[in-house]
Design a protein around this motif. Sequence first.
Motif, PDB file in Angstrom:
ATOM      1  N   THR A 144       0.841  -1.199   0.000  1.00 14.22           N
ATOM      2  CA  THR A 144       0.000   0.000   0.000  1.00 14.22           C
ATOM      3  C   THR A 144       0.879   1.253   0.000  1.00 14.22           C
ATOM      4  N   LEU A 145       1.922   1.216   0.818  1.00 17.55           N
ATOM      5  CA  LEU A 145       2.821   2.366   0.913  1.00 17.55           C
ATOM      6  C   LEU A 145       3.527   2.624  -0.427  1.00 17.55           C
ATOM      7  N   ARG A 146       3.955   1.545  -1.083  1.00 16.70           N
ATOM      8  CA  ARG A 146       4.658   1.689  -2.361  1.00 16.70           C
ATOM      9  C   ARG A 146       3.735   2.241  -3.447  1.00 16.70           C
ATOM     10  N   ILE A 147       2.460   1.937  -3.337  1.00 15.48           N
ATOM     11  CA  ILE A 147       1.508   2.490  -4.303  1.00 15.48           C
ATOM     12  C   ILE A 147       1.354   3.991  -4.070  1.00 15.48           C
ATOM     13  N   ILE A 148       1.265   4.396  -2.795  1.00 16.91           N
ATOM     14  CA  ILE A 148       1.141   5.824  -2.496  1.00 16.91           C
ATOM     15  C   ILE A 148       2.401   6.560  -2.961  1.00 16.91           C
ATOM     16  N   GLY A 149       3.576   5.912  -2.787  1.00 17.50           N
ATOM     17  CA  GLY A 149       4.833   6.528  -3.202  1.00 17.50           C
ATOM     18  C   GLY A 149       5.008   6.563  -4.714  1.00 17.50           C
ATOM     19  N   GLY A 150       4.261   5.733  -5.422  1.00 20.13           N
ATOM     20  CA  GLY A 150       4.360   5.711  -6.878  1.00 20.13           C
ATOM     21  C   GLY A 150       5.338   4.671  -7.408  1.00 20.13           C
ATOM     22  N   PHE A 151       5.848   3.802  -6.519  1.00 16.95           N
ATOM     23  CA  PHE A 151       6.817   2.790  -6.953  1.00 16.95           C
ATOM     24  C   PHE A 151       6.134   1.579  -7.553  1.00 16.95           C
ATOM     25  N   LEU A 152       4.819   1.524  -7.388  1.00 18.57           N
ATOM     26  CA  LEU A 152       4.082   0.348  -7.821  1.00 18.57           C
ATOM     27  C   LEU A 152       2.743   0.823  -8.369  1.00 18.57           C
ATOM     28  N   LYS A 153       2.300   0.204  -9.482  1.00 19.23           N
ATOM     29  CA  LYS A 153       0.994   0.569 -10.008  1.00 19.23           C
ATOM     30  C   LYS A 153      -0.022  -0.473  -9.592  1.00 19.23           C
ATOM     31  N   PRO A 154      -1.193  -0.048  -9.122  1.00 18.25           N
ATOM     32  CA  PRO A 154      -2.195  -1.040  -8.723  1.00 18.25           C
ATOM     33  C   PRO A 154      -2.741  -1.771  -9.940  1.00 18.25           C
ATOM     34  N   THR A 155      -3.138  -3.039  -9.743  1.00 18.30           N
ATOM     35  CA  THR A 155      -3.745  -3.808 -10.825  1.00 18.30           C
ATOM     36  C   THR A 155      -5.078  -3.173 -11.209  1.00 18.30           C
ATOM     37  N   SER A 156      -5.835  -2.749 -10.198  1.00 23.36           N
ATOM     38  CA  SER A 156      -7.041  -1.983 -10.478  1.00 23.36           C
ATOM     39  C   SER A 156      -7.313  -1.055  -9.308  1.00 23.36           C
ATOM     40  N   GLY A 157      -8.218  -0.092  -9.527  1.00 28.28           N
ATOM     41  CA  GLY A 157      -8.509   0.884  -8.483  1.00 28.28           C
ATOM     42  C   GLY A 157      -7.799   2.194  -8.753  1.00 28.28           C
ATOM     43  N   THR A 158      -8.153   3.232  -7.998  1.00 31.07           N
ATOM     44  CA  THR A 158      -7.546   4.538  -8.245  1.00 31.07           C
ATOM     45  C   THR A 158      -6.895   5.105  -6.985  1.00 31.07           C
ATOM     46  N   VAL A 159      -5.859   5.899  -7.233  1.00 24.96           N
ATOM     47  CA  VAL A 159      -5.186   6.634  -6.174  1.00 24.96           C
ATOM     48  C   VAL A 159      -5.399   8.117  -6.473  1.00 24.96           C
ATOM     49  N   THR A 160      -5.981   8.828  -5.528  1.00 26.04           N
ATOM     50  CA  THR A 160      -6.198  10.263  -5.741  1.00 26.04           C
ATOM     51  C   THR A 160      -5.345  11.042  -4.757  1.00 26.04           C
ATOM     52  N   PHE A 161      -4.663  12.069  -5.271  1.00 29.40           N
ATOM     53  CA  PHE A 161      -3.850  12.925  -4.415  1.00 29.40           C
ATOM     54  C   PHE A 161      -4.349  14.347  -4.607  1.00 29.40           C
ATOM     55  N   ASP A 162      -4.821  14.959  -3.525  1.00 27.60           N
ATOM     56  CA  ASP A 162      -5.303  16.339  -3.604  1.00 27.60           C
ATOM     57  C   ASP A 162      -6.385  16.481  -4.666  1.00 27.60           C
ATOM     58  N   GLY A 163      -7.229  15.451  -4.801  1.00 27.02           N
ATOM     59  CA  GLY A 163      -8.335  15.528  -5.746  1.00 27.02           C
ATOM     60  C   GLY A 163      -8.014  15.099  -7.160  1.00 27.02           C
ATOM     61  N   LYS A 164      -6.721  14.837  -7.456  1.00 28.23           N
ATOM     62  CA  LYS A 164      -6.373  14.428  -8.820  1.00 28.23           C
ATOM     63  C   LYS A 164      -5.949  12.971  -8.841  1.00 28.23           C
ATOM     64  N   LYS A 165      -6.327  12.264  -9.899  1.00 28.40           N
ATOM     65  CA  LYS A 165      -5.940  10.858 -10.018  1.00 28.40           C
ATOM     66  C   LYS A 165      -4.438  10.777 -10.332  1.00 28.40           C
ATOM     67  N   VAL A 166      -3.690   9.993  -9.560  1.00 30.54           N
ATOM     68  CA  VAL A 166      -2.237   9.968  -9.744  1.00 30.54           C
ATOM     69  C   VAL A 166      -1.702   8.570 -10.041  1.00 30.54           C
ATOM     70  N   ASN A 167      -2.569   7.657 -10.460  1.00 26.49           N
ATOM     71  CA  ASN A 167      -2.113   6.287 -10.739  1.00 26.49           C
ATOM     72  C   ASN A 167      -0.840   6.235 -11.577  1.00 26.49           C
ATOM     73  N   ASP A 168      -0.771   7.101 -12.605  1.00 28.67           N
ATOM     74  CA  ASP A 168       0.348   7.017 -13.546  1.00 28.67           C
ATOM     75  C   ASP A 168       1.423   8.064 -13.312  1.00 28.67           C
ATOM     76  N   VAL A 169       1.334   8.790 -12.208  1.00 26.62           N
ATOM     77  CA  VAL A 169       2.358   9.798 -11.916  1.00 26.62           C
ATOM     78  C   VAL A 169       3.568   9.092 -11.286  1.00 26.62           C
ATOM     79  N   PRO A 170       4.777   9.230 -11.882  1.00 24.96           N
ATOM     80  CA  PRO A 170       5.951   8.551 -11.329  1.00 24.96           C
ATOM     81  C   PRO A 170       6.369   9.171  -9.989  1.00 24.96           C
ATOM     82  N   PRO A 171       7.156   8.428  -9.199  1.00 21.77           N
ATOM     83  CA  PRO A 171       7.518   8.900  -7.853  1.00 21.77           C
ATOM     84  C   PRO A 171       8.166  10.281  -7.860  1.00 21.77           C
TER      85      PRO A 171
END
Lengths: 272, 374
Positions: free
Chosen positions: B47-74
């Motif tokens: 979970t931590l690595r996904i928040i850090g951007g080191f890992l992409k989730p298989t499915s689901g979304t990560v939002t940071f400050d209201g913006k989707k950041v799934n594909d934003v590199p660390p």
Amino acid sequence: MKRTNRILTTLIFIFLYIPMVVLIVASFNTGKDITQFESFTFKQYVRLFQDSSLLQLLGNSLIVSILASFCATTFGTVAALGIHNLNPKMRKAAMTLTNIPMTNPDIVTGVSLSLLFVFVGTRMLGQRNSLTFWTLLIAHITFNLPYVILNVMPKLKQMDKSLTDAAMDLGCTPVQAFFRVTLHEIMPGIVSGAIMAFTMSLDDFVISYFVSGLDFVTLPVEIYSYTKKPLQPKIYAMFTLLFLLILVLMIAMNLIQVYGDRKKAHSRTAGI
Amino acid sequence: MSKELIRLQDLTVEFDGERILDGINLYFNDHEFLTLLGPSGCGKTTTLRIIGGFLKPTSGTVTFDGKKVNDVPPYQRQINTVFQRYALFPHLDVYDNIAFGLKVAKLPKDEIKRRVSEMLEIVSLKGYENRSVDSLSGGQQQRVAIARALVNRPKVLLLDEPLAALDLRLRKDMQNELKRIQQATGITFIYVTHDQEEALSMSDTVVVMDKGRIQQIGRPEDIYNEPKNAFVADFIGESNILDGVMLQDYKVRFFGRVFDCVDKGFAPSENVDVVIRPEDIDIVPPEQGHLVGTVTSITFKGLNYDIIVEFKGFKWLIQTTDYHGVGSVIGIRLNPEDIHIMHKSEYSGMFGDYSSYSAEYDELTEDAADEEAE
């Protein structure tokens, strides 16, 4: 037991180094006959440096070795990085594939490269003289590559994986992370790979013999053609110098390693 | 109410067909100290690595400050990490390690200098600028790692078991230090640990995880006092967990007796798990007890004795400051607030029975193992 060990070790070293001693002694001999040492002289060395064709050959060899080891080190490091990032199964397969050319007999590598170059040169590019400086250089880079990969891989494996993560975490793009962090970590492997490639290149005869043309020949290939008549003593002088060059390189490499280890050990004890 | 900063929605991660994270839904508030707590392999580091951007989730979304950041590199996230084994750069000294992020960001030299020395002050490492990181002790390396991350003024700091490699004393000191730094800077801390005590003492919010799923989210007190299932009850502190029947609101039956409790909202006659903390149990003379049992083992723990008491074949762990020898018969009283009721879950029956636990038994098996070894 201890004594026999010591005697055996001494014998082995004598056995290993006596040919070099004979050569070095011969290079200081006034007479032409190796079997008889007449008197000491530097004359052979003077002659060597007056012989522009020999120096030219030595220059050729050094140019090829330096260029080939430089290119092989660059490509090899990039290749090692790529292999390292593969999944474990693919990595193993890739390492086996890179190791095979190393164990392949030189003569097989030489002949197959030669066939390839002639085929591409005459058939596809339509050149009459297909074996040139470039084919020689490509051949040398080819056989040097596995040695570089072999030296760089263990350093990549040893490196803490989270170091690259940390660099990217702190704002580095993957390329910046490589130059700012990874490169420093694997440098010892790159240096030893480069030195190994350089020495392999410098003394290669078999492969060079098959892939060099008439207009660019390296030292070992040319010396081979001399051996049909008696060797001139100035060549002994050149060999002595080459031996010393390699010796100095090896000692330097070891000193760098020892110094690095000691520095690390020292700073570690200082912390406690 | 502080505002929401990060949200994880239906997060799933699979490796080679194995499910590491299974539908994680979680949000993180600004200025919060949140801990992901769980045994190894529970998915907390993932979970931590996904928040850090080191890992992409298989499915689901990560939002940071209201913006989707799934594909934003660390390197494009306003997040920094303190890694488990610090991951300090060995070829750089303390100053250059801390200045690393600022140099990459190409800040002016004097500003870098000012911020690094400010940071050195905060982590009390003034005067260590030119030391090589290899020459530092574990605790000092730890503080360099924290300084290196915080100097970039991230919105969120991720900490992956940062104290795991330190000894107990140092760990306690660093816990206080981290809490102090978090309060002083107001940065959101997301902390990963398997140490429940660490989680309870430092966090504003604790997220208990197991098998890639969130088991419970809450304030430390709530997690401890009102565990949601047998796993949480057992993982956070010691618990006796018994089968019971919830007769009606505030009435539960176990061991053939009806007890008053403070829980309500269960179905009539619902089968439930009853949690009783070993330190909540009052020992009384047998004639005054709700239940009467026999002490089967006693272990001195320093602060208290751990005694195992058998009640009708079920063994309880009780913590007491008074000595009760093996074989003595004691009574216990349970106050309504000592009894915690949980719905049955997949973890029911797996934890909380101390029948298999006994110090003597452990010693016996160890002796036998030793003899076998000889």
